[in-house]
Design a protein around this motif. Structure first.
Motif, PDB file in Angstrom:
ATOM      1  N   HIS A 433      48.901  40.494  53.501  1.00 19.20           N
ATOM      2  CA  HIS A 433      48.226  41.094  52.465  1.00 19.20           C
ATOM      3  C   HIS A 433      48.829  42.441  52.253  1.00 19.20           C
ATOM      4  O   HIS A 433      48.503  43.052  51.133  1.00 19.20           O
ATOM      5  CB  HIS A 433      46.735  41.415  53.163  1.00 19.20           C
ATOM      6  CG  HIS A 433      46.126  42.446  53.877  1.00 19.20           C
ATOM      7  ND1 HIS A 433      46.690  42.465  55.211  1.00 19.20           N
ATOM      8  CD2 HIS A 433      45.814  43.602  53.489  1.00 19.20           C
ATOM      9  CE1 HIS A 433      46.158  43.750  55.564  1.00 19.20           C
ATOM     10  NE2 HIS A 433      45.656  44.332  54.703  1.00 19.20           N
ATOM     11  N   ASP A 434      49.657  43.223  53.248  1.00 20.93           N
ATOM     12  CA  ASP A 434      50.477  44.307  52.275  1.00 20.93           C
ATOM     13  C   ASP A 434      51.229  43.753  51.183  1.00 20.93           C
ATOM     14  O   ASP A 434      51.318  44.543  49.927  1.00 20.93           O
ATOM     15  CB  ASP A 434      51.231  44.893  53.419  1.00 20.93           C
ATOM     16  CG  ASP A 434      50.477  45.783  54.361  1.00 20.93           C
ATOM     17  OD1 ASP A 434      49.333  46.348  53.824  1.00 20.93           O
ATOM     18  OD2 ASP A 434      50.658  45.997  55.527  1.00 20.93           O
ATOM     19  N   GLU A 435      52.004  42.531  51.201  1.00 25.04           N
ATOM     20  CA  GLU A 435      52.815  42.328  50.222  1.00 25.04           C
ATOM     21  C   GLU A 435      52.004  41.782  49.222  1.00 25.04           C
ATOM     22  O   GLU A 435      52.330  42.174  47.886  1.00 25.04           O
ATOM     23  CB  GLU A 435      53.484  41.018  50.658  1.00 25.04           C
ATOM     24  CG  GLU A 435      54.659  41.426  51.948  1.00 25.04           C
ATOM     25  CD  GLU A 435      55.349  39.904  52.295  1.00 25.04           C
ATOM     26  OE1 GLU A 435      55.427  38.885  51.659  1.00 25.04           O
ATOM     27  OE2 GLU A 435      55.985  40.170  53.267  1.00 25.04           O
ATOM     28  N   PHE A 437      49.292  43.104  48.128  1.00 30.43           N
ATOM     29  CA  PHE A 437      48.568  44.549  47.528  1.00 30.43           C
ATOM     30  C   PHE A 437      49.763  45.124  46.848  1.00 30.43           C
ATOM     31  O   PHE A 437      49.374  45.608  45.635  1.00 30.43           O
ATOM     32  CB  PHE A 437      47.954  45.441  48.630  1.00 30.43           C
ATOM     33  CG  PHE A 437      47.585  46.553  47.991  1.00 30.43           C
ATOM     34  CD1 PHE A 437      46.449  46.445  47.228  1.00 30.43           C
ATOM     35  CD2 PHE A 437      48.173  47.834  48.215  1.00 30.43           C
ATOM     36  CE1 PHE A 437      46.044  47.857  46.591  1.00 30.43           C
ATOM     37  CE2 PHE A 437      47.700  49.066  47.703  1.00 30.43           C
ATOM     38  CZ  PHE A 437      46.521  49.017  46.879  1.00 30.43           C
ATOM     39  N   TYR A 438      51.017  45.038  47.253  1.00 30.63           N
ATOM     40  CA  TYR A 438      52.266  45.709  46.584  1.00 30.63           C
ATOM     41  C   TYR A 438      52.326  45.242  45.219  1.00 30.63           C
ATOM     42  O   TYR A 438      52.564  45.966  44.336  1.00 30.63           O
ATOM     43  CB  TYR A 438      53.358  45.573  47.465  1.00 30.63           C
ATOM     44  CG  TYR A 438      54.558  46.557  47.030  1.00 30.63           C
ATOM     45  CD1 TYR A 438      54.471  47.882  47.189  1.00 30.63           C
ATOM     46  CD2 TYR A 438      55.576  45.820  46.392  1.00 30.63           C
ATOM     47  CE1 TYR A 438      55.549  48.496  46.767  1.00 30.63           C
ATOM     48  CE2 TYR A 438      56.805  46.514  46.269  1.00 30.63           C
ATOM     49  CZ  TYR A 438      56.713  47.889  46.185  1.00 30.63           C
ATOM     50  OH  TYR A 438      57.882  48.764  45.953  1.00 30.63           O
ATOM     51  N   LEU A 439      52.297  43.778  45.280  1.00 37.27           N
ATOM     52  CA  LEU A 439      52.353  43.067  44.049  1.00 37.27           C
ATOM     53  C   LEU A 439      51.302  43.432  43.155  1.00 37.27           C
ATOM     54  O   LEU A 439      51.586  43.641  41.949  1.00 37.27           O
ATOM     55  CB  LEU A 439      52.512  41.698  44.270  1.00 37.27           C
ATOM     56  CG  LEU A 439      53.890  41.186  45.010  1.00 37.27           C
ATOM     57  CD1 LEU A 439      53.733  39.622  45.274  1.00 37.27           C
ATOM     58  CD2 LEU A 439      55.091  41.550  44.307  1.00 37.27           C
ATOM     59  N   ARG A 440      50.080  43.390  43.606  1.00 39.11           N
ATOM     60  CA  ARG A 440      48.991  43.675  42.453  1.00 39.11           C
ATOM     61  C   ARG A 440      48.975  45.113  42.247  1.00 39.11           C
ATOM     62  O   ARG A 440      48.508  45.391  40.982  1.00 39.11           O
ATOM     63  CB  ARG A 440      47.632  43.351  43.398  1.00 39.11           C
ATOM     64  CG  ARG A 440      47.600  41.990  43.568  1.00 39.11           C
ATOM     65  CD  ARG A 440      46.270  41.675  44.451  1.00 39.11           C
ATOM     66  NE  ARG A 440      45.046  41.787  43.605  1.00 39.11           N
ATOM     67  CZ  ARG A 440      43.885  42.070  44.217  1.00 39.11           C
ATOM     68  NH1 ARG A 440      43.547  41.698  45.653  1.00 39.11           N
ATOM     69  NH2 ARG A 440      42.798  42.189  43.403  1.00 39.11           N
ATOM     70  N   ILE A 444      50.335  42.793  38.774  1.00 36.48           N
ATOM     71  CA  ILE A 444      50.438  41.426  38.725  1.00 36.48           C
ATOM     72  C   ILE A 444      49.170  40.845  39.363  1.00 36.48           C
ATOM     73  O   ILE A 444      48.665  41.272  40.366  1.00 36.48           O
ATOM     74  CB  ILE A 444      51.648  41.018  39.961  1.00 36.48           C
ATOM     75  CG1 ILE A 444      53.092  41.601  39.254  1.00 36.48           C
ATOM     76  CG2 ILE A 444      51.801  39.606  40.077  1.00 36.48           C
ATOM     77  CD1 ILE A 444      54.137  41.567  39.988  1.00 36.48           C
ATOM     78  N   GLU A 446      46.359  38.438  40.890  1.00 38.61           N
ATOM     79  CA  GLU A 446      46.393  37.883  42.654  1.00 38.61           C
ATOM     80  C   GLU A 446      47.066  36.394  42.362  1.00 38.61           C
ATOM     81  O   GLU A 446      47.599  36.204  43.289  1.00 38.61           O
ATOM     82  CB  GLU A 446      44.887  37.909  42.839  1.00 38.61           C
ATOM     83  CG  GLU A 446      44.842  37.693  44.385  1.00 38.61           C
ATOM     84  CD  GLU A 446      43.351  37.904  44.729  1.00 38.61           C
ATOM     85  OE1 GLU A 446      42.356  38.237  43.961  1.00 38.61           O
ATOM     86  OE2 GLU A 446      43.054  37.768  45.961  1.00 38.61           O
ATOM     87  N   THR A 448      49.145  35.102  40.429  1.00 37.38           N
ATOM     88  CA  THR A 448      50.591  35.069  40.326  1.00 37.38           C
ATOM     89  C   THR A 448      51.401  35.716  41.649  1.00 37.38           C
ATOM     90  O   THR A 448      52.269  35.384  41.952  1.00 37.38           O
ATOM     91  CB  THR A 448      50.901  36.169  39.215  1.00 37.38           C
ATOM     92  OG1 THR A 448      50.360  35.701  37.941  1.00 37.38           O
ATOM     93  CG2 THR A 448      52.391  35.946  38.655  1.00 37.38           C
ATOM     94  N   MET A 452      54.102  33.838  43.603  1.00 34.19           N
ATOM     95  CA  MET A 452      55.609  34.437  44.054  1.00 34.19           C
ATOM     96  C   MET A 452      55.830  34.562  45.387  1.00 34.19           C
ATOM     97  O   MET A 452      56.819  34.257  46.055  1.00 34.19           O
ATOM     98  CB  MET A 452      55.378  35.961  43.414  1.00 34.19           C
ATOM     99  CG  MET A 452      55.669  36.218  41.946  1.00 34.19           C
ATOM    100  SD  MET A 452      55.456  37.858  41.444  1.00 34.19           S
ATOM    101  CE  MET A 452      57.079  38.436  41.692  1.00 34.19           C
ATOM    102  N   LEU A 453      54.826  34.700  46.329  1.00 35.77           N
ATOM    103  CA  LEU A 453      55.072  34.821  47.672  1.00 35.77           C
ATOM    104  C   LEU A 453      55.173  33.493  48.239  1.00 35.77           C
ATOM    105  O   LEU A 453      56.074  33.377  49.269  1.00 35.77           O
ATOM    106  CB  LEU A 453      53.988  35.391  48.391  1.00 35.77           C
ATOM    107  CG  LEU A 453      53.786  37.100  48.071  1.00 35.77           C
ATOM    108  CD1 LEU A 453      52.619  37.671  48.937  1.00 35.77           C
ATOM    109  CD2 LEU A 453      54.952  37.861  48.369  1.00 35.77           C
ATOM    110  N   ALA A 456      58.737  32.216  47.229  1.00 38.87           N
ATOM    111  CA  ALA A 456      59.500  32.892  48.125  1.00 38.87           C
ATOM    112  C   ALA A 456      59.867  32.313  49.484  1.00 38.87           C
ATOM    113  O   ALA A 456      60.730  32.060  49.894  1.00 38.87           O
ATOM    114  CB  ALA A 456      59.343  34.509  48.299  1.00 38.87           C
TER     115      ALA A 456
END
Lengths: 483, 277
Positions: A433-435, A437-440, A444, A446, A448, A452-453, A456
């Motif tokens: 959830h840190d990743e 949140f970082y993207l959002r 970006i 939710e 997308t 993305m994650l 990856a």
């Protein structure tokens, strides 16, 4: 009617299975008798504990009698539009062998500029012999087929007791590859040769492509068997694809719940000679199918077998992969990615058997599960007595995108040597959830960010594809999965 | 641009209260520095403004100007806040294995473009745009092909944050301890970058322990945060005062004034949230 009974009547009606050399007819008969005698496994049998075969019974009970494919020439069932769609999918670089309903279709199989195309037998720079199995069984190639089958049967007999002596029911589905041996391909790579392009075995259904499928189709059972022989010091690439239709949109959850109308059994038998290298990609993306794949590989000294198995979609999909390492210095790498959604179940059963000293194996299987889907992984590693200096590693990683998804991972290591390096590990995670949140926090959305994650997570596996065409196909399928 | 009134917050799913009635007003073109001892709530404030789910707002309000209209920040999801010009440069930027920096930056940039009704940039176009920004921050081009923050040094991570700021050109940027972990040269480059991004229309909130960065990015206002409230505000000389005498003196002073104020409050029934700043 039970599945085996339906299959028995479909089988009895087939002329193709009654033809061929005597040894072949005897082999088919023996395998079939054994299958009937054993019966189908249930969830009480260990290797089917998480994989119920109820969908097979549902298929047999569907309206219309079970058709053994091909009921008629599948090529003629394909609409022009469907045929064009299939042609568009093909990449001219490489040798594409197209199978419709399990039958080799010369008319659709194209080839790259440096590969001569002749229906039936083909040559790639005179160093590869590619022939439809049906044709091969009727000419002098039948001997080559026989010898490959004997090699693999002998190697399989050498599997350790826990595998050889599982309940007889657990082997029943695997027997079909011999009992229905008829369609498929024989590929022989000669010695000392580097194949310039991958050979692709592309399977599609006439039903899913033809507009006729809109009317109540008969349930079908299809079978294919691919026999691949890689000569000494030869490097080759093989891509296997099992597709139902070229789905333009994402699969709906209802589609994953509906009863499957096709079952497909795909056997792949690979014999690798000394110091050969085979990069083997396999993709299953066939949402409406029950699919049972059975890959067996015999690996000789110094040879490297690199496999990538992408189980991206099936109503119920099970892939057995068995690598038998028979020569020193050999290496086996098995990578896999499973994605499942709706109520799909995808099952991988791997066996790596280290029979001699100084061999290596590495396995990395990842799963991404949505909705109420499930994935099963059972990985057996055997290190035999005297197989010193073996290095064997196995890892499974699962990403659960829903609270209702489930993974059953079961590593099983049996080590009889004392100087070895072996390890296994299994992890199950949710999106970090840190990743997220970082993207959002960079604008970006939710959905997308999630895609993305996941991409990856999948990327580590997809990158290992030997065939760029197959990798691109898989990425397209994944994009749809994340829609 | 940003009006925070009586903001109270705790760590989600616990009773641990971190912000206890914080007031702050930031206008366009201004630079505010928020200083304070460890555990005073500085980073919590920044994460709450960005919308981090680990924290729960229990009271007060935060309003932000969007197209000249004041909007409740808490009505917006984290991605909406970003699209409306709120940017947080993280104290600890998150590593995302498998996602390339260029893919991430382009996805982010295009979301902002989409929101503003501008055309999205294709990969080639974006590449040129990105290279110009890299040059602007004296960053090597190898940055863009690497996975987001993975195996970046502390300084590289911080620069990557400022790179994102340069690409997204936010209206309100909150820099959470961007100076920590930076060597002297990196600090100068990052600060110069930030200074170049300043306009009369955007605002900057610097969260920091040290006065050092304030030599490069000169603040209009300095606030001291302690136990979830701002106990003192002043101009840049306040930062120098702290550097010289530490927080203790200020805390002591504030305690005394709080006590006297509380005794006064009890007499005058002053509404909560109107004190502190």
């Amino acid at each position: 009617m039970a599945f085996l009974e339906s299959l028995a009547s479909a089988r009895a009606a087939s002329k193709a299975l009654a033809s061929g050399p005597g040894w072949l007819k005897a082999m088919r008969e023996k395998a079939w008798e054994q299958a009937i005698l054993s019966g189908l496994p249930t969830t009480r049998h260990e290797s089917f504990r998480y994989t119920s075969l109820r969908p097979l019974a549902a298929l047999a009970n569907a309206p219309g009698t079970l058709a053994y494919l091909p009921a008629q020439a599948p090529w003629e069932l394909l609409s022009e539009e469907a045929a064009n769609k299939l042609r568009d999918l093909l990449d001219p670089a490489g040798l594409n062998l197209v199978f419709v309903d399990g039958v080799f279709v010369h008319e659709l199989s194209g080839a790259g500029p440096d590969v001569q195309v002749v229906p039936g037998a083909r040559d790639m720079n005179q160093c590869v012999h590619v022939e439809g199995l049906r044709e091969a069984l009727q000419n002098h190639s039948a001997e080559a087929v026989k010898s490959l089958l004997e090699t693999i049967a002998k190697a399989r007999q050498g599997l350790p007791v826990p595998v050889a002596h599982v309940a007889k029911q657990e082997r029943t589905l695997e027997l079909f590859e011999d009992a229905f041996l008829n369609e498929g391909v024989l590929i022989h790579f000669s010695d000392d040769f580097v194949a310039p392009a991958p050979i692709r075995l592309i399977h599609a259904h006439s039903q899913a492509h033809s507009p006729a499928s809109a009317q109540q189709p008969r349930p079908t059972a299809g079978f294919t068997r691919h026999l691949i022989h890689v000569g000494q010091n030869t490097t080759a690439r093989i891509s296997e694809c099992y597709l139902d239709a070229i789905h333009p949109q994402a699969i709906t959850e209802a589609e994953t719940k509906a009863n499957a109308r096709n079952v497909f059994f795909a056997g792949t038998t690979i014999v690798m000679e000394k110091n050969s290298i085979l990069r083997h990609d396999r993709i299953l993306s066939s949402a409406s199918d029950l699919h049972f794949g059975n890959t067996n590989v015999v690996v000789a000294a110094g040879a490297r077998y690199l496999s990538l198995a992408l189980n991206l979609s099936a109503n119920l999909g099970r892939h057995n992969i068995t690598a038998m390492i028979e020569g020193e210095g050999a290496e086996v790498v098995l990578d896999g990615l499973t994605t499942a959604q709706g109520e799909q179940l995808l099952d991988t059963q791997s066996i790596v058997d280290h029979r001699v000293p100084h061999t290596t194996s590495r396995q990395l299987y990842k799963s991404i599960l949505k909705d109420k889907s499930r994935s099963v992984f059972s990985g057996k590693i055997f290190v035999r007595k005297g197989a010193q200096k073996t290095a064997a590693f196995q890892q499974t990683k699962t990403l659960l995108l829903s609270n209702d998804a489930e993974v059953d991972a079961k590593p099983q290591l049996e080590i009889e040597a004392d100087d070895v390096r072996c390890s296994h590990g299994a992890t199950v995670t949710q999106l970090n959830h840190d990743e997220m949140f970082y993207l959002r926090s960079r604008g970006i959305p939710e959905s997308t960010a999630e895609a993305m994650l996941c991409q990856a997570f999948a990327g580590e596996i997809l990158r290992t594809a030997a065939d760029p065409w197959l990798e691109a196909l898989a990425r397209k399928e994944l994009t749809r999965f994340f829609q | 641009m940003l009006v925070i009134k009586g903001l109270k917050a705790k760590v989600a799913d616990t009773d641990k209260e971190i912000l206890r009635g914080l007031d702050l007003t930031v206008k366009s073109g201004e630079v505010h520095a928020i200083m304070g001892p460890n555990g005073s709530g500085k980073s919590t404030l920044s994460k709450i403004l960005a919308g981090h789910p680990d924290y729960e707002v229990t009271g007060g309000s935060v309003e932000i100007d969007v197209n000249f209209r004041s909007k409740n920040l808490f009505d917006m999801a984290p991605e909406e806040r970003a699209r409306n010009g709120v940017f947080l440069a993280y104290q600890y930027p998150v590593e995302i294995p498998g996602v390339s920096n260029s893919e991430f930056l382009r996805a982010s940039f295009n979301e902002i473009c989409k929101h503003q009704g501008a055309d999205e940039m294709d990969p080639l176009e974006f590449d040129d745009f990105l290279k110009a920004k890299l040059k602007f921050l004296s960053m090597s081009e190898s940055f863009i092909s690497r996975a987001v923050n993975v195996d970046f040094s502390g300084g590289e991570k911080k620069r990557n944050e400022i790179l994102q700021m340069a690409i997204l050109s936010p209206r309100l940027a909150i820099l959470d301890e961007t100076d920590s972990g930076l060597d002297v040269d990196s600090l100068r480059i990052v600060s110069e970058g930030v200074n170049k991004l300043r306009t009369k229309d955007n605002a900057l909130v610097l969260i920091t322990h040290y006065q050092r960065i304030l030599n490069h990015i000169v603040p209009d206002h300095v606030h001291v945060l302690y136990k979830g409230r701002i106990i003192k505000s002043g101009d840049k000389t306040l930062a120098m005062q702290i550097e010289k005498h530490g927080y203790d003196a200020l805390i002591k002073e504030s305690k005394e004034s709080k006590e006297s104020r509380e005794s006064k409050e009890s007499k005058e029934f002053m509404a909560p949230g109107e004190h502190g700043n």
